[in-house]
Design an enzyme around this catalytic site. Structure first.
Site, PDB file in Angstrom:
ATOM      1  CG  HIS A  87      37.390  29.068  35.825  1.00  0.00           C
ATOM      2  ND1 HIS A  87      36.723  28.303  36.762  1.00  0.00           N
ATOM      3  CD2 HIS A  87      36.596  29.075  34.719  1.00  0.00           C
ATOM      4  CE1 HIS A  87      35.589  27.859  36.251  1.00  0.00           C
ATOM      5  NE2 HIS A  87      35.489  28.306  35.012  1.00  0.00           N
ATOM      6  CG  ASP A  88      44.288  33.604  37.181  1.00  0.00           C
ATOM      7  OD1 ASP A  88      44.477  33.269  38.364  1.00  0.00           O
ATOM      8  OD2 ASP A  88      44.987  34.455  36.601  1.00  0.00           O
ATOM      9  N   GLY A  93      41.450  37.927  41.743  1.00  0.00           N
ATOM     10  CA  GLY A  93      42.002  38.735  40.672  1.00  0.00           C
ATOM     11  C   GLY A  93      42.918  37.924  39.776  1.00  0.00           C
ATOM     12  CG  ASP A  95      46.201  35.764  41.934  1.00  0.00           C
ATOM     13  OD1 ASP A  95      45.506  34.989  41.237  1.00  0.00           O
ATOM     14  OD2 ASP A  95      46.180  35.768  43.176  1.00  0.00           O
ATOM     15  N   PRO A 179      30.803  30.725  38.839  1.00  0.00           N
ATOM     16  CG  PRO A 179      29.637  32.579  38.017  1.00  0.00           C
ATOM     17  CD  PRO A 179      30.945  32.182  38.636  1.00  0.00           C
ATOM     18  CB  THR A 210      30.384  32.383  20.031  1.00  0.00           C
ATOM     19  OG1 THR A 210      30.038  32.162  18.666  1.00  0.00           O
ATOM     20  CG2 THR A 210      31.807  32.909  20.087  1.00  0.00           C
ATOM     21  CB  THR A 255      29.398  28.986  13.695  1.00  0.00           C
ATOM     22  OG1 THR A 255      29.009  30.007  14.649  1.00  0.00           O
ATOM     23  CG2 THR A 255      28.548  29.121  12.451  1.00  0.00           C
TER      24      THR A 255
END
Length: 334
Positions: A87-88, A93, A95, A179, A210, A255
């Site tokens: 998310h960063d 970019g 930062d 998203p 996963t 898993t």
């Protein structure tokens, strides 16, 4: 013989990838071995794995020990750190703009409500500031923490190039464009391409599902009505689990605590939790990659390392006076 088969398979896999990029609109190439991209990284911000070798050689050790300590108390924080890193980098970019905590910041956005792990980064930063004041950026700490979290879950290790600076700008409206798990594949591809990542990066980085959890709120639209792309038995189990929208459900039903390729196998069984996950298996642009990764754990691990380096190198040209080494990750320097 196995090695020969793997080499042949990997060669064919690369051919599929090259063909896909020709048929679709152009996508950014995977970053070269130098781990820098002339398009995305200004010359003053070139990254290097030895960036802190002289100024703070203990930085990686501190990050590793702190992440491990938090992981031993709450293993779910490992997946949260990987997500926080994404998310960063997905906004402005890599930062550390997601860490800024003020009114109207990315951190306060509606799409950031379920992000976790901020206290881990604060703990690491406080310790590093004691040892190496005003030296190590919050952006570098978050990038390395995501790598160490992956390793603790059984995933691959990769060298993290350092030298990022912390941004001073953070807007909630930009964070809400990341998203959220209900977009179509075209939207996902467009988002990744605009960020400077490829379709292969999209499929491989989605494999981080996963491990980790999400709230039932993320899948309410799939439970409300019959979804033909969702296995009926799996649907019944999810309905029983999700009594409240705030309840948690594992992203990988097989898993959930192990970093492996079960996520891709689940997609073939109509057991992808998020609609965006299941869509990767059905769309002809992404399906060949999903099929390949379903049976090749080494391929997944190797490419995940490459794609995470690509993600960590996402930058946008920014004036020098708008970047700094923050003393506290939550706020810009006074």
């Amino acid at each position: 013989m196995k090695l020969l088969c793997f080499c042949i398979f990997f060669f064919l896999f690369q051919l599929i990838f090259i063909s896909a990029t020709v048929l679709l609109k152009p996508v950014a190439a995977i970053l070269p071995k130098s781990h820098t991209s002339p398009k995305n990284l200004p010359s003053v911000d070139l990254l290097s794995s030895t960036h802190y070798l002289k100024t703070c050689p203990q930085a990686e050790g501190i990050i590793h020990d702190k992440v491990k300590g938090w992981f031993q108390r709450d293993y779910t924080l490992a997946a949260s750190l990987i997500r926080l890193h994404f998310h960063d980098c997905a906004v402005r970019g890599c930062d550390a703009s997601i860490l800024l905590n003020h009114k109207g910041s990315e951190r306060r956005a509606l799409g950031s409500k379920t992000l976790r792990g901020f206290q881990v980064i604060d703990d690491i930063k406080a310790e590093i500031e004691k040892r190496c004041p005003k030296t190590v950026s919050c952006a570098d700490i978050l990038t390395a923490a995501a790598r160490d979290a992956t390793v603790l879950l059984g995933g691959p290790f990769w060298e993290v190039p350092f030298g990022r600076k912390d941004g001073k700008i953070s807007f909630a409206r930009e964070a809400d464009m990341v998203p959220q798990g209900h977009e179509n594949v075209t939207s996902l591809i467009d988002f990744f391409q605009e960020t400077g990542l490829t379709i292969l990066d999209l499929v491989v980085l989605s494999g981080s599902h996963t491990i980790g959890r999400t709230t039932c709120h993320s899948i309410l639209q799939r439970l409300a009505k019959f979804d033909p792309t969702l296995d009926r038995k799996y649907l019944r189990n999810l309905t029983r689990t999700c009594k409240w929208s705030s309840d948690y459900v594992n992203l990988d039903v097989s898993t959930p605590k192990i970093f492996d390729i079960e996520y891709y196998k689940n997609l073939g069984k109509k057991m992808g939790l998020l609609s965006t996950d299941q869509a990767l298996y059905l769309d002809p642009r992404t399906a060949p990659f999903v099929s390949a990764l379903q049976t090749q754990p080494d391929l997944f691990f190797n490419q995940f390392s490459v794609s995470m380096v690509n993600l960590g190198n996402v930058q946008i040209p920014t004036p020098l006076n708008q970047k700094e080494i923050r003393m506290t990750c939550n706020y810009v320097n006074p």
